[in-house]
Scaffold this motif. Structure first.
Motif, mmCIF file in Angstrom:
data_model
loop_
_atom_site.group_PDB
_atom_site.id
_atom_site.type_symbol
_atom_site.label_atom_id
_atom_site.label_comp_id
_atom_site.label_asym_id
_atom_site.label_seq_id
_atom_site.Cartn_x
_atom_site.Cartn_y
_atom_site.Cartn_z
ATOM 1 N N LEU A 187 0.835 -1.200 0.000
ATOM 2 C CA LEU A 187 0.000 0.000 0.000
ATOM 3 C C LEU A 187 0.874 1.256 0.000
ATOM 4 C CD1 LEU A 187 -2.845 1.425 0.548
ATOM 5 C CD2 LEU A 187 -2.206 1.253 2.954
ATOM 6 N N LEU A 188 1.867 1.288 0.884
ATOM 7 C CA LEU A 188 2.739 2.462 0.994
ATOM 8 C C LEU A 188 3.451 2.753 -0.319
ATOM 9 C CD1 LEU A 188 4.381 1.815 4.493
ATOM 10 C CD2 LEU A 188 2.807 3.681 3.908
ATOM 11 N N ASP A 189 3.910 1.711 -0.976
ATOM 12 C CA ASP A 189 4.652 1.894 -2.228
ATOM 13 C C ASP A 189 3.787 2.585 -3.283
ATOM 14 O OD1 ASP A 189 6.970 1.390 -3.975
ATOM 15 O OD2 ASP A 189 5.595 0.033 -5.015
ATOM 16 N N VAL A 190 2.540 2.131 -3.431
ATOM 17 C CA VAL A 190 1.653 2.716 -4.440
ATOM 18 C C VAL A 190 1.273 4.140 -4.066
ATOM 19 C CG1 VAL A 190 -0.604 2.533 -5.554
ATOM 20 C CG2 VAL A 190 0.774 0.476 -5.198
ATOM 21 N N LEU A 191 0.954 4.370 -2.805
ATOM 22 C CA LEU A 191 0.572 5.716 -2.373
ATOM 23 C C LEU A 191 1.696 6.714 -2.656
ATOM 24 C CD1 LEU A 191 -1.182 5.074 1.086
ATOM 25 C CD2 LEU A 191 -2.272 5.509 -1.133
ATOM 26 N N ARG A 192 2.908 6.346 -2.309
ATOM 27 C CA ARG A 192 4.033 7.271 -2.479
ATOM 28 C C ARG A 192 4.363 7.479 -3.956
ATOM 29 N NH1 ARG A 192 7.074 4.619 2.772
ATOM 30 N NH2 ARG A 192 6.365 6.172 4.293
ATOM 31 N N ARG A 193 4.262 6.416 -4.756
ATOM 32 C CA ARG A 193 4.526 6.565 -6.191
ATOM 33 C C ARG A 193 3.478 7.440 -6.852
ATOM 34 N NH1 ARG A 193 3.858 2.341 -8.919
ATOM 35 N NH2 ARG A 193 3.632 0.633 -7.423
ATOM 36 N N ASP A 194 2.273 7.483 -6.255
ATOM 37 C CA ASP A 194 1.205 8.318 -6.805
ATOM 38 C C ASP A 194 1.306 9.763 -6.309
ATOM 39 O OD1 ASP A 194 -1.163 7.744 -8.584
ATOM 40 O OD2 ASP A 194 -2.183 8.860 -6.979
#
Length: 333
Positions: free
Chosen positions: A251-258
């Motif tokens: 979840l963290l990876d996608v949120l930060r990449r977005d």
């Protein structure tokens, strides 16, 4: 001179000391039948050669193995942490562990089957696919302790975390920071998922946030958290509780990449407090399961069953605790 690659045997000690293998065995077992001078000479040779008695073979000859079999899943970081606690608890109890892993191509039934052939005196299961009726079949042969799952069987001991309480702690923490739009990413059909989901919903209602209850389908893996993040991005909440730490990292990876700031735009709370959550670049606020307490109680219950002295309740529930790190903060302005 004996090679370090080969185990020194009784025969090696006997040849070096100039006595029979039977006499060396008497000395090593501290049995009567050897004179003081002979005993001293054999012991000196054994020390010099680095002879180590085969404790497991001796136990097997006595009808005991003092082995606890453990079934764990290589995909779950929390299982690795729990193994550390189990090794410590088993050593204190005078037992050893033998492990059998569940992998993407090796199921739990195969893992258990291998342990049943390994002369284990009890089996400890982490989570699991087995139905209660299957656990009962195993328990008819040797004691079974199930961890992180329920088992409505009088012949199966259970040691698990208070999953609902952990979710209450996560929601209470986020509400105390000022959050209202708090979503939950669940663990699907995995053990503990229903309890953590129910705990989230109960806590939201207790805070009068019924209208903000939002459960997103998830799972236990990093990819499950990543997929859930894609759903959240359509209308992101200000905070999320997640079934476990591994899913939270996805979840963290996608949120930060977005481009979303954590915790500035979205706060995230995981579950388990695995070694993964403590990494500096993840620094995850999470709910910690008490590894040492769970491991100690699991070994105690297994040993009590082995020795025929079970005491206390069949089901032991261990309370979790909140660990605040860098992924939770007040809602962004």
């Amino acid at each position: 001179m004996h090679s370090a690659e080969r185990r020194v045997t009784l025969a090696d000690v006997a040849a070096e000391a100039g006595v029979s293998v039977a006499l060396v065995s008497i000395v090593m077992r501290e049995a009567p039948g050897a004179g003081a001078a002979t005993r001293e000479r054999v012991q000196e040779v054994a020390r010099r050669l680095g002879y180590q008695p085969d404790a497991r073979a001796r136990l097997l000859r006595s009808g005991r193995s003092r082995l606890l079999g453990v079934v764990f899943d290589v995909r779950h970081p929390f299982h690795h942490d729990l193994l550390t606690g189990l090794y410590d608890a088993a050593e204190r109890a005078g037992y050893q562990l033998t492990l059998s892993a569940v992998t993407p191509r090796r199921g739990e039934r195969t893992a258990v089957g291998d342990l049943l052939q390994d002369r284990c005196e009890a089996i400890v299961l982490f989570g699991g696919e087995l139905r209660s009726s299957e656990l009962a079949t195993i328990a008819a042969r040797l004691p079974v302790v199930a961890m992180m799952r329920g088992a409505r069987r009088k012949d199966v001991d259970v040691v698990h975390n208070d999953d609902a309480l952990g979710s209450h702690q996560a929601v209470d923490h986020l509400v105390s920071l000022g959050h209202q739009r708090i979503a939950h990413i669940d663990g699907g059909t995995l053990h503990g998922s229903a309890e953590r989901r129910a705990g989230y919903q109960e806590a939201m209602r207790r805070h009068g946030l019924d209208q903000h209850i939002r459960v997103i389908p998830g799972g236990s893996g990093e990819e499950d958290g990543a997929r859930a993040a894609e759903r959240l991005l359509a209308g992101p909440p200000t905070a999320v509780t997640v079934f476990n730490d591994l899913s939270a990292t996805g979840l963290l990876d996608v949120l930060r990449r977005d481009g979303l700031r954590v915790p500035g735009d979205v706060s995230v709370v995981g579950y388990d407090d695995t070694s993964l959550s403590r990494l500096a670049h993840i620094d995850l606020t999470t709910i910690a399961q008490d590894v040492d307490a769970m491991a100690t109680r699991a070994v105690e219950r297994a040993v009590e069953r082995i020795e025929g002295t079970p005491a206390g309740p069949r089901s032991v529930i261990i309370s979790p605790r909140l660990v605040v790190r860098g992924t939770s903060g007040p809602p962004g302005r």
